[in-house]
Each structure stands twice: as C-alpha cells, then as structure tokens.
Design a protein around this motif. Structure first.
Motif, PDB file in Angstrom:
ATOM      1  N   SER A 179       0.700  -1.301  -0.080  1.00 23.87           N
ATOM      2  CA  SER A 179      -0.131  -0.050   0.055  1.00 23.87           C
ATOM      3  C   SER A 179       0.796   1.272  -0.076  1.00 23.87           C
ATOM      4  CB  SER A 179      -0.852  -0.163   0.972  1.00 23.87           C
ATOM      5  OG  SER A 179      -1.896  -1.223   1.317  1.00 23.87           O
TER       6      SER A 179
ATOM      7  N   THR B 211      -9.012   1.165  -0.162  1.00 21.90           N
ATOM      8  CA  THR B 211      -8.290   1.860  -1.219  1.00 21.90           C
ATOM      9  C   THR B 211      -7.855   3.036  -0.148  1.00 21.90           C
ATOM     10  OG1 THR B 211      -9.353   1.078  -3.015  1.00 21.90           O
ATOM     11  CG2 THR B 211      -8.126   3.206  -3.068  1.00 21.90           C
TER      12      THR B 211
ATOM     13  N   ASP C  40      -9.111  -0.758  -5.529  1.00 24.39           N
ATOM     14  CA  ASP C  40      -8.569  -1.975  -5.223  1.00 24.39           C
ATOM     15  C   ASP C  40      -9.522  -2.900  -6.034  1.00 24.39           C
ATOM     16  OD1 ASP C  40     -11.231  -1.542  -3.781  1.00 24.39           O
ATOM     17  OD2 ASP C  40     -11.014  -3.215  -2.658  1.00 24.39           O
TER      18      ASP C  40
ATOM     19  N   LEU D 160      -4.561  -0.867  -5.064  1.00 19.09           N
ATOM     20  CA  LEU D 160      -4.313  -1.445  -3.892  1.00 19.09           C
ATOM     21  C   LEU D 160      -4.728  -2.807  -3.712  1.00 19.09           C
ATOM     22  CD1 LEU D 160      -3.347   0.942  -1.542  1.00 19.09           C
ATOM     23  CD2 LEU D 160      -4.231   1.887  -3.880  1.00 19.09           C
TER      24      LEU D 160
END
Lengths: 315, 315
Positions: free
Chosen positions: B60, B131, B248, B288
């Motif tokens: 991340s 995210t 994501d 992500l």
C-alpha cells in the motif's frame, strides 16, 4: 464494490463440514452413517485472487512498471555527458551511483544506512517464488489437497515442477527492459542450491532468461548457508551496484524484519512505516502481492484488529 | 520463503469441523450428542495478510509513494517557466496537461483513449473502501461471524462504523503531500448517497481530511445512480483534470472491465495486460491490494490454474 468474497470464504470454511455433519447426524437415535465423499473444494480465496484475478495481475504489473521507471531514472541521473555510467568510468568521477538498495551491516530500520556502490555494474536483485514466477503447479496440488507444509514435498516440486510455473505478470517485459538498459538481473531465493539446475530451468521456462548459479542465481546453501538473505545480499552487493530489490516477503529486503528471539516491541507492520523504510517502497524496494503463504500470514485477532476498531452488527 | 500459510488455511477450513464431528460421533452406537461450542475461528488468511502484515502495508505504501511520485512528475512537466500550471493559464499555452487518467466514452482496452484536460484544476480520484480506508470494524465482525454478504448489514456499517476504520498505510501522508501540491483529492465510492455525512465522517476520522458530497465525495445514487463508476468519473472529469485513479477493484478504473452479459472471451486478468492498459498500472492508475472481497475473487479451478500448469506430488 462489496460482494461475494465473504460468501466464498464461508463456503471454503464450512462447505465440506455441512455435508459431513448431515451425514453423521442421520435421524435422531440412529447410529452415525459413513460420510459421503466430500464435495469439490472451492479454490482458496487467496489463490483465486493471486492467480486468477485482474486485480492482483495489475498490482504485479504496477510493481514491475515502477521498477523499470525507477531504475531507468537512476541510470539517467548517473550517466555523464557522454552517456557513460559510473561502472564505465573511473572511481570518483561525477555523477555517482546512488547508494545501493542493500542495507549496510548493522543498519536498523531507524537508520537504514545502505552500502556504497563505487564503480560496480548495475543489477536488480529479486526473490523467485511469487516474485518472479507463480508456482501454479505446486499451489494447485496444495489447494486440491490442503495439508501442512512438508519440506520434502517442496523439494520434489523444485526438482520436478520446472514446466509448471509461469512468470509473474509484468516480469518478462521488465526483465527484458532492464537487461536492455545494461542491468544484470539476479535471483536470490531460498530454493536449495542442490536443485540449482532445475531452478534455472524453471526461470528459463517462465521466459525470464538464463541464470547462472553463483553469478546471477543465489540459493539457500550458498555463501553462509542461512535462510536469512542478508549474507547473500552482501555477496551480491560486493559484485554489483544493487539499484533495486524485489520480493513478496519482508525478508527479501532485509533480515532486520525477522529478528531472532521474541517478537520485537514494534511489530513488523509498523516497521514498514518507520520513516526511512516507508519511503523505500516503490523507490528501490518493490513488493509483490502474496496472501497465500509466508511471513505475512498468521497474525491473531489482537494483532490484526485493534480493540478500539472492532464493530458488532446490531440489526 | 515457504511456510505456515497452508497450515493456517487448513485450520480455517477444517478447524471447527473436527470438533463438531467428534462431538457428534460420540461412541459408536450411541445417539448424537449436542456439539460443544465451536472453538474460536482463526483469522481468515486474507484478513491477516491485508490488515496484519508488513507485506501488505508495504504494498500500500508502494502504491501511494508511486502516486505521489507520478503526480509530482506530471505537475513539474506541466508548469511553465513562471511555475504556473495549465489550470492557472489561458487555454492553449504550453506546456499542456497530459490527457486525463479517465477513459473517454467508447474507449476499449485496445484503444484506451482518454479525456482531454483543457485548463481544469488537477485532482486524484480514489475509491474509498480498502483503497483509502481499511474497514477493520466491519471485517472483524465478518471474520468472527462468517456469513453471506447482506446489504442491510453493510448499510448499518456505513451508518454506524465511522469510528472503526483506519487509513490505508501511506494514504494520510499521500493525501497531505498531494494537497500541498495543489491537487484536489476526490473519493468515488459505492457507499450510499443517503449516508454521505457518515461517510465523510469516516474519512475525516481516518485522518484523510474533509470531503464535500457532490464536490469531492461521489457516492452511489449520485449522477446516474449506477454501481458502475464511469458516469461519476465523467462528471468528476468535467470539473477536474484527473491525473490519477486509485482503487482495489478494476471497476475503480473503468467499467469496461465489468461488461454486462456473459463473460467476455478475453478474461478480466488478460484485459489488464493488453498493451495500452498494461502500461497504466503505476503510471496514472494505482491498484491497492484486497484479497478479502470483490471482483478479484471467485474464479474456479479452470480459470485459476491452466490445465498444463497442474502438478501432482508423487512421493
């Protein structure tokens, strides 16, 4: 978007159980009867995501695109007016290489000193499994027959699975691009030195090119014989200016994430966010996703969910 | 490094089952007895990895570091000699904004045309859940009580969970850095427009700053009322030059990854590697990690493991 992942996880967790329980219960008062054969297992969610999803493929492409972009930038900045890299010039001429991506002996997460590069030729050092190649064959077998990790089974995989791997998305193009820039690609893996030839074959089969044991392929048993990779990283950094490291486990970057003895007061997750470490992700250190196995799994409820962030649904 | 993930997955899959089975069996010939309370569940591996590991935190951080680096580079390249951005100058003066990160209407994965930016002010558009924030509270409840997704439960979470989220690692620093460069941060989420105030509160509680519904916060129910985000993305791109997208799920980047009707001949995973799309990951599009829920889960054995990459251990 919220959706069906929870249901899938539930099917995996309880699916076989329900059928067995019904078979065992029979009618009240009757003796238990033999269970039906268990239904086919669902693909474990981590495997479906890592090997089957566009989302995980995009994350991997992102890591490799970032690596090519970063290394390309470093090479541009290190060329002199005639286009020569530090490794093609006398020591001390400008511009110099940046420091290596490899931490120096004695470095801590708070200091994070790195090795000097001198006039060494440029390289990128990568872990192999779930970093350069996806172990589809092994994980298929494991997903179909879930059981405890067995080192002997893994060794049979190293010896016999060279045609059952594929490259991580983005890896083939990145290896090619980086080599075309004059960068040597080096693999540092805990596969066994005894299986060096089969491991090189697996890399070649995946389309990642030729690797030579002891020069561009470092295995467990090499250098200091340890699982921790710092010794091998130091040996590689004695020959190459390591511009970037890549892996799916924190130990692919530095052994300081995995100290011996009791767990450190600051957790591994917090350690990734300490100031000098935090800035390295995507800037010389490139993480690849792997929710299937490794040091990233196994935290309990208390380490995963802080007490003050727990919620209970009250319909 | 190979390790204990498989064992953990096995414990999750079979753990509760074994105890129930023993309790139900009793001694042969005796009627079944009531089951003991099930033992505590293990943390689902995907949750342990995403919320508990340094590896996922590093991924991340890497995505957010890449975003700051990328947007910083675009801003530098777009400034004129007096340091003014295109949004601070007359239309047509050089240098221009690059095209938007938002695909134009009618774009396909093969063409991937993007919208023009004109002299609009710069923005980054991000999904919210997994995210910008980690839904620790909701997923704790879900991990402790695995059950099918329930929209009503999720709505109770939107309404009551604003103090049970944390920022994704790297997000707070990136939001701050990008805003300090003059970039507007915009959230485009499928949380409901009816819960806009609680959603803005959750973002604020996570340390991500203030968001205004209809200006910097776009929710399901806004614009065209659809789950697909293209309509909202177009509305945002009419006001801002969208330099980067983050999410994501593939649908956070373009609806073309989720076509209506039968699954397309080319899979979603292959679509992420088509030439003009492949190059966007890490270059304007930032993924992500999320192996817990979403469109990245649910592939079957055949989609996840090609027939020619399957291996069977033969001890």
């Amino acid at each position: 978007m919220r959706r069906a992942g929870v249901l899938l996880a539930l099917a995996v967790t309880l699916g076989g159980c329900t059928v067995q329980r019904q078979a065992l219960l029979g009618r009240p008062g009757t003796p238990p009867v033999a269970a039906d054969p268990p239904p086919p297992l669902a693909v474990p969610p981590g495997m479906a995501w890592l090997y089957g999803s566009g989302e995980a493929a995009a994350l991997s492409e992102q890591a490799y695109n970032g690596m090519v972009r970063y290394v390309g930038g470093v090479l541009s900045a290190a060329r002199d007016r005639r286009g020569r890299l530090p490794s093609q010039r006398k020591e001390g001429t400008l511009p110099r290489w940046p420091a290596s991506a490899v931490l120096a002996p004695g470095a801590t997460a708070a200091t994070a000193e790195t090795l000097p590069c001198g006039v060494l030729p440029p390289a990128v050092v990568l872990d192999m499994d779930e970093t350069a190649v996806l172990n589809l064959g092994y994980e298929y077998d494991d997903g179909q027959h879930p059981r405890e990790f067995d080192q002997k089974r893994w060794e049979r995989w190293e010896q016999g699975g060279a045609d059952k791997v594929v490259a991580v998305p983005g890896a083939v193009a990145a290896f090619r691009a980086l080599r075309s820039m004059g960068v040597t690609m080096v693999i540092n893996t805990n596969r066994s030195a005894a299986n060096a030839a089969q491991t090189a074959l697996a890399l070649s089969n995946a389309g990642l090119g030729a690797f030579t044991h002891g020069d561009t392929l470092f295995l467990k048993g090499d250098v200091d014989g340890r699982s921790g990779k710092d010794g091998r990283r130091a040996a590689i950094a004695a020959r190459y200016c390591v511009l970037a490291l890549a892996g799916d486990q924190l130990g692919d970057f530095a052994d300081l994430f995995n100290p011996p003895g009791p767990a450190p007061a600051i957790g591994r997750r917090m350690l990734t966010a300490v100031a000098p470490i935090e800035g390295r992700w995507g800037n010389g250190w490139f993480m690849l996703p792997n929710p299937i196995y490794g040091t990233g799994l196994g935290t309990g409820w208390d380490e995963t969910f802080p007490q003050d962030k727990r919620w209970s649904d009250t319909p």
